[in-house]
Design a protein around this motif. Structure first.
Motif, mmCIF file in Angstrom:
data_model
loop_
_atom_site.group_PDB
_atom_site.id
_atom_site.type_symbol
_atom_site.label_atom_id
_atom_site.label_comp_id
_atom_site.label_asym_id
_atom_site.label_seq_id
_atom_site.Cartn_x
_atom_site.Cartn_y
_atom_site.Cartn_z
ATOM 1 N N ALA A 59 57.908 13.814 40.012
ATOM 2 C CA ALA A 59 56.740 14.520 39.472
ATOM 3 C C ALA A 59 55.920 13.596 38.586
ATOM 4 C CB ALA A 59 57.178 15.762 38.710
ATOM 5 N N ARG A 60 56.583 12.777 37.766
ATOM 6 C CA ARG A 60 55.854 11.822 36.916
ATOM 7 C C ARG A 60 55.073 10.834 37.777
ATOM 8 N NH1 ARG A 60 60.667 11.655 34.103
ATOM 9 N NH2 ARG A 60 61.087 9.533 34.832
ATOM 10 N N ALA A 61 55.673 10.389 38.871
ATOM 11 C CA ALA A 61 54.999 9.450 39.766
ATOM 12 C C ALA A 61 53.771 10.092 40.403
ATOM 13 C CB ALA A 61 55.970 8.969 40.852
ATOM 14 N N LEU A 62 53.893 11.358 40.791
ATOM 15 C CA LEU A 62 52.737 12.049 41.374
ATOM 16 C C LEU A 62 51.612 12.210 40.356
ATOM 17 C CD1 LEU A 62 54.294 14.812 43.634
ATOM 18 C CD2 LEU A 62 52.880 12.885 44.340
ATOM 19 N N VAL A 63 51.967 12.525 39.110
ATOM 20 C CA VAL A 63 50.950 12.635 38.058
ATOM 21 C C VAL A 63 50.247 11.292 37.886
ATOM 22 C CG1 VAL A 63 50.606 12.956 35.578
ATOM 23 C CG2 VAL A 63 52.031 14.567 36.854
ATOM 24 N N ALA A 64 51.007 10.209 37.892
ATOM 25 C CA ALA A 64 50.415 8.875 37.736
ATOM 26 C C ALA A 64 49.499 8.537 38.914
ATOM 27 C CB ALA A 64 51.517 7.826 37.600
ATOM 28 N N VAL A 65 49.941 8.873 40.133
ATOM 29 C CA VAL A 65 49.115 8.617 41.323
ATOM 30 C C VAL A 65 47.832 9.438 41.252
ATOM 31 C CG1 VAL A 65 48.984 8.978 43.824
ATOM 32 C CG2 VAL A 65 50.999 7.901 42.819
ATOM 33 N N ARG A 66 47.959 10.715 40.855
ATOM 34 C CA ARG A 66 46.764 11.568 40.760
ATOM 35 C C ARG A 66 45.781 11.017 39.725
ATOM 36 N NH1 ARG A 66 42.795 13.172 39.391
ATOM 37 N NH2 ARG A 66 41.874 15.265 39.473
ATOM 38 N N ARG A 67 46.283 10.553 38.600
ATOM 39 C CA ARG A 67 45.396 9.980 37.579
ATOM 40 C C ARG A 67 44.692 8.722 38.103
ATOM 41 N NH1 ARG A 67 49.338 10.993 32.383
ATOM 42 N NH2 ARG A 67 48.776 13.180 32.116
ATOM 43 N N ARG A 68 45.447 7.905 38.825
ATOM 44 C CA ARG A 68 44.861 6.684 39.379
ATOM 45 C C ARG A 68 43.780 7.024 40.414
ATOM 46 N NH1 ARG A 68 46.859 1.265 39.594
ATOM 47 N NH2 ARG A 68 47.732 2.035 37.656
ATOM 48 N N LEU A 69 44.075 7.965 41.317
ATOM 49 C CA LEU A 69 43.079 8.372 42.315
ATOM 50 C C LEU A 69 41.858 8.995 41.645
ATOM 51 C CD1 LEU A 69 45.381 9.894 45.078
ATOM 52 C CD2 LEU A 69 44.109 7.741 45.185
ATOM 53 N N GLY A 70 42.116 9.801 40.612
ATOM 54 C CA GLY A 70 41.012 10.415 39.882
ATOM 55 C C GLY A 70 40.095 9.373 39.264
ATOM 56 N N ALA A 71 40.688 8.296 38.745
ATOM 57 C CA ALA A 71 39.889 7.213 38.158
ATOM 58 C C ALA A 71 39.106 6.471 39.240
ATOM 59 C CB ALA A 71 40.792 6.251 37.393
ATOM 60 N N TRP A 72 39.759 6.163 40.354
ATOM 61 C CA TRP A 72 39.091 5.433 41.432
ATOM 62 C C TRP A 72 37.908 6.207 42.013
ATOM 63 C CZ3 TRP A 72 44.000 3.722 44.592
ATOM 64 C CH2 TRP A 72 44.585 2.619 43.967
ATOM 65 N N PHE A 73 38.128 7.502 42.287
ATOM 66 C CA PHE A 73 37.115 8.300 42.973
ATOM 67 C C PHE A 73 36.210 9.087 42.023
ATOM 68 C CE2 PHE A 73 40.521 7.952 46.235
ATOM 69 C CZ PHE A 73 39.801 7.212 47.162
ATOM 70 N N GLY A 74 36.435 8.952 40.729
ATOM 71 C CA GLY A 74 35.584 9.634 39.767
ATOM 72 C C GLY A 74 35.804 11.135 39.676
ATOM 73 N N TRP A 75 36.966 11.617 40.117
ATOM 74 C CA TRP A 75 37.232 13.064 40.104
ATOM 75 C C TRP A 75 37.234 13.634 38.690
ATOM 76 C CZ3 TRP A 75 42.048 12.841 43.806
ATOM 77 C CH2 TRP A 75 41.611 12.589 45.104
ATOM 78 N N ASP A 76 37.637 12.819 37.722
ATOM 79 C CA ASP A 76 37.764 13.304 36.349
ATOM 80 C C ASP A 76 36.699 12.708 35.430
ATOM 81 O OD1 ASP A 76 40.193 14.621 37.145
ATOM 82 O OD2 ASP A 76 41.166 12.672 37.069
ATOM 83 N N ALA A 77 35.624 12.215 36.012
ATOM 84 C CA ALA A 77 34.585 11.541 35.233
ATOM 85 C C ALA A 77 33.914 12.497 34.253
ATOM 86 C CB ALA A 77 33.542 10.946 36.180
ATOM 87 N N THR A 78 33.342 11.921 33.217
ATOM 88 C CA THR A 78 32.555 12.695 32.269
ATOM 89 C C THR A 78 31.482 13.448 33.045
ATOM 90 O OG1 THR A 78 32.920 11.008 30.588
ATOM 91 C CG2 THR A 78 31.092 12.531 30.227
ATOM 92 N N GLY A 79 31.319 14.707 32.716
ATOM 93 C CA GLY A 79 30.334 15.518 33.428
ATOM 94 C C GLY A 79 30.920 16.299 34.578
ATOM 95 N N SER A 80 32.223 16.171 34.800
ATOM 96 C CA SER A 80 32.844 16.891 35.921
ATOM 97 C C SER A 80 33.645 18.105 35.464
ATOM 98 C CB SER A 80 33.764 15.948 36.712
ATOM 99 O OG SER A 80 34.881 15.564 35.925
ATOM 100 N N GLY A 81 33.729 18.330 34.161
ATOM 101 C CA GLY A 81 34.629 19.358 33.648
ATOM 102 C C GLY A 81 33.951 20.632 33.192
ATOM 103 N N VAL A 82 34.719 21.388 32.406
ATOM 104 C CA VAL A 82 34.242 22.650 31.842
ATOM 105 C C VAL A 82 33.135 22.346 30.840
ATOM 106 C CG1 VAL A 82 34.895 24.626 30.411
ATOM 107 C CG2 VAL A 82 36.474 23.780 32.166
ATOM 108 N N GLY A 83 32.042 23.092 30.945
ATOM 109 C CA GLY A 83 30.916 22.888 30.051
ATOM 110 C C GLY A 83 29.889 21.924 30.606
ATOM 111 N N SER A 84 30.225 21.250 31.711
ATOM 112 C CA SER A 84 29.249 20.365 32.345
ATOM 113 C C SER A 84 29.101 20.729 33.818
ATOM 114 C CB SER A 84 29.637 18.902 32.146
ATOM 115 O OG SER A 84 30.984 18.686 32.468
#
Length: 197
Positions: A59-84
């Motif tokens: 599970a820790r490895a999957l969380v790390a992979v998801r964070r890495r993919l999110g950074a690469w593809f901009g899934w978690d970029a500023t402006g993508s969350g609640v309130g934006s």
């Protein structure tokens, strides 16, 4: 233990009126036995958890992979969350819930509390793939006590969000949630009812 959807949908939770356009992904029974007054303890425990704390290396490895993919593809970029990208669900609250404090601040995760009652708590998170809600509830256990119940509701963001949710479903059910649920139980047993959660 995973529960049928009706364990969530047949109860009169306030989340039904607030997020009717969200899809119910999962319902889980939490190994957190207690009395009617123990729900605040469960809420504190959930708000203070860190996904990196899970004892499951997979599970820790999957969380790390998801964070890495999110950074690469901009899934978690500023402006993508609640309130934006999405408006907070607090904008949908009826007057009685809007006037009350929403619940605790998360220490280690990007969730935001939406509302808190004596038996349910909802928190939201959004990114470029989804707008999601974690709903914790305090339910009778059928043996004179109570236990926690967790539901995950999701509103995918277009084709990307639907594809993402479909791709991660087996991983959530087999790798992520079972150790998460066990970890909840271990943390619950390790925390005295009167102590900080």
């Amino acid at each position: 233990m995973r529960l049928p959807d009706t364990a969530h949908t047949l109860r009169p939770w306030r989340i039904h009126e607030i997020a009717p356009d969200f899809h119910l992904e999962d319902v889980w029974a939490l190994p957190t036995p207690g009395g009617p007054e123990d729900f605040p303890r469960l809420v504190r425990l959930a708000a203070n958890r860190d996904s990196a704390d899970t004892p499951s290396s997979a599970a820790r490895a999957l969380v790390a992979v998801r964070r890495r993919l999110g950074a690469w593809f901009g899934w978690d970029a500023t402006g993508s969350g609640v309130g934006s990208r999405v408006v907070t669900l607090r904008e949908r609250l009826p007057a009685d819930l809007a006037a009350a404090p929403p619940g605790p601040v998360f220490a280690n995760r990007p969730f935001t509390s939406v509302y808190l009652t004596g038996t349910e708590w909802a928190a939201e998170v959004a990114n470029r793939t989804v707008h999601a809600v974690v709903h914790l509830a305090w339910v009778p256990d059928g043996a004179g006590g109570h236990r926690g119940q967790m539901a995950v509701l999701v509103k995918p963001n277009g084709v990307l969000g639907r594809a993402y949710m479909k791709a991660i479903a087996p991983l959530r059910h087999l790798v992520v949630y079972p150790p998460l649920i066990r970890h909840f139980g271990q943390a619950w047993r390790a925390t005295p009812p009167s102590g900080p959660a």
